[in-house]
Design an enzyme around this catalytic site. Structure first.
Site, PDB file in Angstrom:
ATOM      1  N   SER A  40       1.621  -4.682   4.636  1.00 45.44           N
ATOM      2  CA  SER A  40       2.912  -4.865   4.470  1.00 45.44           C
ATOM      3  C   SER A  40       3.030  -4.296   2.824  1.00 45.44           C
ATOM      4  O   SER A  40       4.291  -4.097   2.487  1.00 45.44           O
ATOM      5  CB  SER A  40       3.205  -6.392   4.488  1.00 45.44           C
ATOM      6  N   ASP A 279       8.289 -14.049  -1.901  1.00 39.64           N
ATOM      7  CA  ASP A 279       7.764 -14.927  -0.906  1.00 39.64           C
ATOM      8  C   ASP A 279       6.433 -15.592  -1.046  1.00 39.64           C
ATOM      9  O   ASP A 279       6.034 -16.147  -0.370  1.00 39.64           O
ATOM     10  CB  ASP A 279       8.084 -14.125   0.376  1.00 39.64           C
ATOM     11  N   HIS A 282       4.435 -10.928  -1.339  1.00 37.72           N
ATOM     12  CA  HIS A 282       4.742  -9.580  -1.619  1.00 37.72           C
ATOM     13  C   HIS A 282       5.499  -9.382  -2.762  1.00 37.72           C
ATOM     14  O   HIS A 282       6.313 -10.218  -3.328  1.00 37.72           O
ATOM     15  CB  HIS A 282       5.637  -9.158  -0.284  1.00 37.72           C
TER      16      HIS A 282
END
Length: 317
Positions: A40, A279, A282
């Site tokens: 991610s 968060d 990230h």
């Protein structure tokens, strides 16, 4: 906020064995494309986190003056003229067997690259000119930059499912190396390989610590997790150095993300950021831009070369 410095005159020069020569005295590489493999931290397309903004991989593309590459989601309709992004949120180096795990480990991502290359070769071989504009030219695959930013989830999953992370690291590193070797066999030559971050400094680390040692350093980072990240990075760097011998035509650059990410997570207020992540995991766009400025110039690289010169091998040998 720092501004990326652009290279003004990119010239064609690829995979030159420069020995101990100062690589910055050579013209920069002319990468026609980027092929990215990761999780991610570099996933784009519909897999992009909505709060992420621009990612590190995109700032790197800006620096190289390459258009942002599309996510590999639809082989038959997507434009891959400037490369492809195979990264997927939750992806890992090793295949995962636990429920709801992401199936797109690096081995699957490398297979997807093989699919793209095969279709490109077939289309150009058949001279279907109406279809070639969205596919890379077969000759461009060996001239492209191959970026790898993956491994963080492997360590994280060890904490989640309570595996012995120290015992698992060699297997992760071997799988990582195997993927690089397959890409090399497929024609890849220039590799830009990121190590992993100080997981013990992330906001979500407290949810992972479980029964592991809970000792924290002066920055409130969990020392055990960071020791494991450092051990992973040590073994990864050692493996990359071995691959430089095993893959004689490859230009492999090992990039230390651990150090600047640690600085980012522990001194972000001094850097003018309210929070480097949205968060606890990230990075936000301004954090990615700051990080890009730290890594593209080669100050975090081994060999110490800027990303614009990553096609040159054995610098400083």
């Amino acid at each position: 906020m720092l501004v990326l410095i652009q290279i003004l005159v990119p010239l064609v020069l690829f995979n030159i064995d420069v020995g101990a020569m100062d690589v910055t005295s050579l013209p920069p590489c002319n990468f026609p494309a980027i092929y990215n493999f990761g999780d991610s931290n570099s996933a784009t397309g519909s897999d992009r986190y909505p709060n992420a903004g621009r990612l590190l991989i995109e700032f790197m593309a800006d620096y190289l003056r390459i258009p942002y590459v599309n996510a590999y989601q639809n082989l038959n309709t997507t434009n891959f003229q400037y490369g492809a992004n195979f990264a997927s949120p939750g992806a890992s180096v090793t295949p995962q067997q636990y429920p709801n795990s992401n199936p797109f480990d690096i081995g699957i991502q490398v297979k997807q690259f093989g699919e793209l290359k095969l279709q490109s070769n077939d289309v150009y071989k058949q001279a279907k000119q109406t279809n070639t504009s969205r596919l890379p030219k077969p000759d461009d695959f060996s001239k492209a930059l191959y970026t790898l930013d993956i491994g963080q989830n492997d360590l994280t999953l060890c904490y989640i499912i309570k595996l012995d992370v120290r015992a698992e690291i060699p297997n992760i590193i071997n799988k990582f190396a195997a993927a690089i070797k397959v890409l090399y066999q497929q024609g890849a030559r220039a590799f830009w390989i990121h190590n992993t971050a100080p997981i013990g400094c992330f906001g979500f680390a407290s949810r992972l610590i479980g029964e592991l040692p809970k000792t924290q350093d002066q920055n409130k980072c969990y020392t055990f997790m960071n020791e494991m990240s450092n051990e992973y990075n040590r073994q990864l760097k050692e493996k990359v150095n071995k691959l430089k011998v095993e893959l004689p035509e490859a230009a492999l650059t090992y990039v230390d993300l651990y150090t600047p990410v640690h600085e980012l997570l522990t001194t972000y207020t001094k850097l003018g950021l309210e929070n480097p992540t949205f968060d606890g995991i990230h990075r936000i766009q301004s954090a990615n831009q700051w990080l890009a400025n730290r890594v593209v110039n080669g100050s975090m690289s081994d060999p110490p070369i800027p990303i614009t010169h990553a096609c040159h091998k054995r610098v400083g040998a």
